[in-house]
Design a protein around this motif. Structure first.
Motif, PDB file in Angstrom:
ATOM      1  N   LEU A   8      43.373 -13.207 -19.185  1.00 14.29           N
ATOM      2  CA  LEU A   8      43.552 -13.867 -17.890  1.00 14.29           C
ATOM      3  C   LEU A   8      43.862 -12.843 -16.809  1.00 14.29           C
ATOM      4  O   LEU A   8      44.630 -11.902 -17.021  1.00 14.29           O
ATOM      5  N   ALA A   9      43.284 -13.052 -15.662  1.00 17.18           N
ATOM      6  CA  ALA A   9      43.540 -12.207 -14.497  1.00 17.18           C
ATOM      7  C   ALA A   9      44.539 -12.916 -13.576  1.00 17.18           C
ATOM      8  O   ALA A   9      44.750 -14.131 -13.678  1.00 17.18           O
ATOM      9  N   LEU A  14      46.414 -17.898 -10.088  1.00 13.45           N
ATOM     10  CA  LEU A  14      46.493 -18.419  -8.719  1.00 13.45           C
ATOM     11  C   LEU A  14      45.562 -19.612  -8.528  1.00 13.45           C
ATOM     12  O   LEU A  14      45.955 -20.622  -7.924  1.00 13.45           O
ATOM     13  N   GLU A  15      44.346 -19.522  -9.030  1.00 15.24           N
ATOM     14  CA  GLU A  15      43.400 -20.639  -8.941  1.00 15.24           C
ATOM     15  C   GLU A  15      43.964 -21.868  -9.651  1.00 15.24           C
ATOM     16  O   GLU A  15      43.873 -22.988  -9.144  1.00 15.24           O
ATOM     17  N   THR A  16      44.529 -21.651 -10.814  1.00 11.94           N
ATOM     18  CA  THR A  16      45.129 -22.750 -11.570  1.00 11.94           C
ATOM     19  C   THR A  16      46.297 -23.342 -10.800  1.00 11.94           C
ATOM     20  O   THR A  16      46.477 -24.566 -10.775  1.00 11.94           O
ATOM     21  N   LYS A  39      46.324 -22.779 -21.395  1.00 13.41           N
ATOM     22  CA  LYS A  39      46.347 -22.639 -22.861  1.00 13.41           C
ATOM     23  C   LYS A  39      46.700 -21.215 -23.282  1.00 13.41           C
ATOM     24  O   LYS A  39      46.000 -20.575 -24.074  1.00 13.41           O
ATOM     25  N   THR A  40      47.792 -20.735 -22.722  1.00 12.19           N
ATOM     26  CA  THR A  40      48.281 -19.392 -23.035  1.00 12.19           C
ATOM     27  C   THR A  40      49.804 -19.422 -23.045  1.00 12.19           C
ATOM     28  O   THR A  40      50.411 -20.486 -22.969  1.00 12.19           O
ATOM     29  N   THR A  41      50.402 -18.269 -23.083  1.00 15.55           N
ATOM     30  CA  THR A  41      51.864 -18.174 -23.127  1.00 15.55           C
ATOM     31  C   THR A  41      52.425 -17.799 -21.762  1.00 15.55           C
ATOM     32  O   THR A  41      51.702 -17.283 -20.902  1.00 15.55           O
ATOM     33  N   HIS A  48      51.641 -10.749 -14.854  1.00 18.53           N
ATOM     34  CA  HIS A  48      51.032 -10.678 -13.522  1.00 18.53           C
ATOM     35  C   HIS A  48      52.014 -10.883 -12.372  1.00 18.53           C
ATOM     36  O   HIS A  48      51.748 -10.436 -11.249  1.00 18.53           O
ATOM     37  N   PHE A  49      53.124 -11.580 -12.614  1.00 15.57           N
ATOM     38  CA  PHE A  49      54.072 -11.921 -11.547  1.00 15.57           C
ATOM     39  C   PHE A  49      55.492 -11.647 -12.032  1.00 15.57           C
ATOM     40  O   PHE A  49      55.834 -11.978 -13.162  1.00 15.57           O
ATOM     41  N   ASP A  50      56.302 -11.095 -11.150  1.00 13.32           N
ATOM     42  CA  ASP A  50      57.690 -10.783 -11.510  1.00 13.32           C
ATOM     43  C   ASP A  50      58.497 -12.037 -11.804  1.00 13.32           C
ATOM     44  O   ASP A  50      59.323 -12.054 -12.711  1.00 13.32           O
ATOM     45  N   ASP A  51      58.261 -13.065 -10.988  1.00 13.38           N
ATOM     46  CA  ASP A  51      59.021 -14.305 -11.132  1.00 13.38           C
ATOM     47  C   ASP A  51      58.308 -15.416 -10.366  1.00 13.38           C
ATOM     48  O   ASP A  51      57.265 -15.183  -9.747  1.00 13.38           O
TER      49      ASP A  51
END
Length: 181
Positions: A8-9, A14-16, A39-41, A48-51
């Motif tokens: 995943l990018a 963001l799109e989701t 469907k991931t963790t 990708h994101f700090d918080d």
């Protein structure tokens, strides 16, 4: 043989998030809820994101970039100030009525300072553009810009299910305003 999954990018998240926001509202913008959608963790999210606040900021930046790009597209549709005004007003109505996140961003802005600031910048940019186009046409009353813009935003709340009707209606409003000059 196992199927290899695609990594995943940042944009996938963001799109989701924009889709989740449009469908469910800001309560869907949590790492666990978004991970379930993808469907991931949650670990992928935090790669990708700090918080969550950083994710919200990135989500709002993406939406603002797209909202600004939509103005450029609307302006490119017209050759004259009149056709640019009509295209811009129709773009506002289209953004408000389709399944983009704009209506959800507007609702979120009531309780989220970042969403409120982002929406404020987009609204100011759109209003300034409409005011400038009206001025180019010879209409100096700044309230006309607010009327056109507010109608474009609110027209999506009509319960009629007629695709394209809102864009046609906002076009008629622009014609009416132009007839007043």
């Amino acid at each position: 043989m196992t199927q290899k999954t695609r990594r995943l990018a940042r944009l996938d998240w963001l799109e989701t998030g924009l889709q989740a926001l449009a469908e469910t509202g800001p309560s869907a913008l949590k790492a666990e809820a978004l991970a379930r959608r993808l469907k991931t963790t949650k670990g992928s999210f935090y790669w990708h994101f700090d918080d969550i606040p950083a994710y919200h900021a990135a989500l709002l930046d993406l939406w603002e970039t797209r909202a600004t790009a939509a103005l450029d597209i609307a302006l490119a549709r017209g050759a004259t100030a009149t056709s640019k005004l009509r295209a811009t007003a129709q773009m506002v109505a289209e953004c408000a009525e389709d399944m983009t996140a704009e209506p959800a961003i507007r609702a979120w802005a009531r309780d989220h300072a970042g969403a409120r600031a982002t929406l404020g910048r987009v609204d100011a940019q759109r209003l300034d553009l409409i005011k400038g186009l009206l001025s180019d046409i010879g209409i100096a009353n700044p309230e006309m810009a607010r009327i056109i813009y507010a109608t474009g935003i609110g027209i999506a709340d009509l319960t009629e299910d007629h695709p394209g009707r809102n864009a046609a209606a906002i076009g008629s409003l622009v014609d009416l305003v132009l007839a007043l000059r």
